[in-house]
Design an enzyme around this catalytic site. Structure first.
Site, PDB file in Angstrom:
ATOM      1  N   LYS A   1     -33.806  21.479 -65.393  1.00  0.00           N
ATOM      2  CA  LYS A   1     -34.686  20.684 -64.877  1.00  0.00           C
ATOM      3  C   LYS A   1     -35.199  21.522 -63.772  1.00  0.00           C
ATOM      4  CE  LYS A   1     -35.063  15.887 -63.517  1.00  0.00           C
ATOM      5  NZ  LYS A   1     -36.450  15.449 -64.371  1.00  0.00           N
TER       6      LYS A   1
ATOM      7  N   GLU B   1     -41.038  15.685 -76.479  1.00  0.00           N
ATOM      8  CA  GLU B   1     -40.767  14.799 -75.491  1.00  0.00           C
ATOM      9  C   GLU B   1     -42.142  14.283 -74.860  1.00  0.00           C
ATOM     10  OE1 GLU B   1     -38.013  16.204 -72.471  1.00  0.00           O
ATOM     11  OE2 GLU B   1     -38.785  17.952 -72.617  1.00  0.00           O
TER      12      GLU B   1
ATOM     13  N   ARG C   1     -25.886  17.132 -64.339  1.00  0.00           N
ATOM     14  CA  ARG C   1     -27.101  17.741 -64.923  1.00  0.00           C
ATOM     15  C   ARG C   1     -27.779  18.845 -63.857  1.00  0.00           C
ATOM     16  NH1 ARG C   1     -32.114  14.712 -67.402  1.00  0.00           N
ATOM     17  NH2 ARG C   1     -32.286  14.106 -65.042  1.00  0.00           N
TER      18      ARG C   1
ATOM     19  N   TYR D   1     -34.462  20.100 -59.605  1.00  0.00           N
ATOM     20  CA  TYR D   1     -34.611  18.723 -59.043  1.00  0.00           C
ATOM     21  C   TYR D   1     -33.990  17.732 -59.889  1.00  0.00           C
ATOM     22  CZ  TYR D   1     -38.332  17.293 -62.270  1.00  0.00           C
ATOM     23  OH  TYR D   1     -39.170  16.810 -63.316  1.00  0.00           O
TER      24      TYR D   1
HETATM   25  N1  PLP Z   1     -37.895  14.972 -70.235  1.00  0.00           N
HETATM   26  C1  PLP Z   1     -38.745  15.279 -69.179  1.00  0.00           C
HETATM   27  C2  PLP Z   1     -39.617  16.686 -69.530  1.00  0.00           C
HETATM   28  C3  PLP Z   1     -38.726  14.938 -67.936  1.00  0.00           C
HETATM   29  O1  PLP Z   1     -39.084  15.437 -66.866  1.00  0.00           O
HETATM   30  C4  PLP Z   1     -37.695  13.720 -67.726  1.00  0.00           C
HETATM   31  C5  PLP Z   1     -37.297  13.128 -66.463  1.00  0.00           C
HETATM   32  O2  PLP Z   1     -38.137  13.619 -65.294  1.00  0.00           O
HETATM   33  C6  PLP Z   1     -36.896  13.180 -68.870  1.00  0.00           C
HETATM   34  C7  PLP Z   1     -37.333  13.948 -70.066  1.00  0.00           C
HETATM   35  C8  PLP Z   1     -36.067  12.044 -68.753  1.00  0.00           C
HETATM   36  O3  PLP Z   1     -34.950  12.288 -68.187  1.00  0.00           O
HETATM   37  P1  PLP Z   1     -33.995  11.332 -67.161  1.00  0.00           P
HETATM   38  O4  PLP Z   1     -33.708  10.133 -68.503  1.00  0.00           O
HETATM   39  O5  PLP Z   1     -32.854  12.002 -67.018  1.00  0.00           O
HETATM   40  O6  PLP Z   1     -34.872  10.754 -66.027  1.00  0.00           O
END
Ligand code: PLP
Length: 287
Positions: A150, A183, A52, A33
């Site tokens: 993702k 994170e 991505r 996603y």
């Molecule tokens: N880390 C995780 C686990 C996430 O699920 C997300 C976004 O959904 C992010 C980091 C941040 O990613 P982005 O800046 O591409 O939204």
């Protein structure tokens, strides 16, 4: 106004959009996603999300069913049909419906399932939470070993969000076996010490955030030092500031970690400045 969503080439009212019970996204979380923000009716950081998406599908041996040009057109059409000024577009692509359940991947010729929908968030850029900041708790990182892909397999992050909710805070930050924060449940995590911004380096331990990449680029351009390494909970509690980034929150100050205030316990100037730069730059390059 009934929301119009996208399913496999059709734009439909949301109550008429359906996916098979045999879909591998439903049975196996066999899907990827992306979440893309919309500001002023335009797509934010679209190219990064499209790249991505391709990377996630390649890592799972999924054949990409849509070009990034077609994806941009579809996103723009959803924005138009739903009259979105500020909000998000959620896109999910699964390995499709093989008509039964099996652990073996179906033949690559099986059509993927593509669904997308918008979320209208009128105050996305001016979110009240950005003025007060997030409070977070730390929880063990018990996710699988490829969180750089993702995938829609989000049960543990969802459980961690519930742990945060039960603790009366906004989010959880994951702590790896090395004691370093990886994170947040759905965002990348940072601390600030003086002029230095510290965030975990890219690896299979974190999602390679699209907002992260842009924010680190802008931070370097604004003469901040960027250090990519793990940091601990104790370091975060002793930092001047902390923040998280994601497409859905941009740059979000973090004011408390495990009950201890970070800095003054209020949103700090570095996070505020990075949020401002990010929003300004993104609005300039939105498509
Ligand atoms: N880390 C995780 C686990 C996430 O699920 C997300 C976004 O959904 C992010 C980091 C941040 O990613 P982005 O800046 O591409 O939204």
């Amino acid at each position: 106004m009934t929301r119009t969503v996208y399913v496999n080439g059709s734009y439909l009212p949301e109550d008429q959009a359906t996916v098979s019970i045999f879909d591998r996204g439903f049975l196996m979380a066999d899907g990827v996603y992306e979440v893309t923000s919309v500001l002023d009716g335009k797509l934010i950081d679209f190219e990064g999300h499209a790249i991505r998406l391709e990377r996630s599908m390649a890592a799972l041996d999924m054949t990409s069913p849509i070009t990034s040009e077609a994806l941009a057109d579809m996103f723009r059409e959803l924005v138009r049909l739903n009259d979105i000024d500020q909000g998000m577009i959620y896109l999910q692509i699964t390995r499709g419906n093989p008509g039964d359940r099996s652990f073996v991947f179906p033949d690559a010729s099986l059509p993927a399932t593509i669904v997308a929908f918008t979320q209208n968030i009128p105050n996305l850029a001016d979110a009240p939470a950005a003025k007060t900041g997030f409070k977070v708790i730390s929880v063990p990182d018990m996710r699988w070993g490829r969180v750089d892909i993702k995938t829609t397999q989000l049960l543990y992050p969802s459980m961690a969000k519930m742990m945060a909710k039960k603790a009366g805070v906004d989010d959880s930050w994951f702590v790896a076996d090395d004691g370093g924060i990886t994170e947040g449940t759905s965002n990348n995590a940072y601390i600030v010490k003086g002029n230095r911004i510290i965030t975990r380096q890219l690896s299979t331990d974190i999602l390679h955030g699209i907002t992260r990449a842009s924010v680190l680029r802008f931070a370097a351009e604004a003469q901040f030092e960027v250090e990519e390494r793990p940091f601990t909970v104790a370091e975060a509690q002793a930092a001047d500031e902390a923040f998280s980034t994601a497409a859905s929150i941009f740059v979000m100050p973090v004011v408390e970690v495990d009950g201890k205030p970070v800095g003054k316990g209020t949103p700090g100037p570095v996070a505020a400045r990075l949020r401002e730069i990010y929003l300004d730059e993104m609005r300039k390059t939105a498509i």
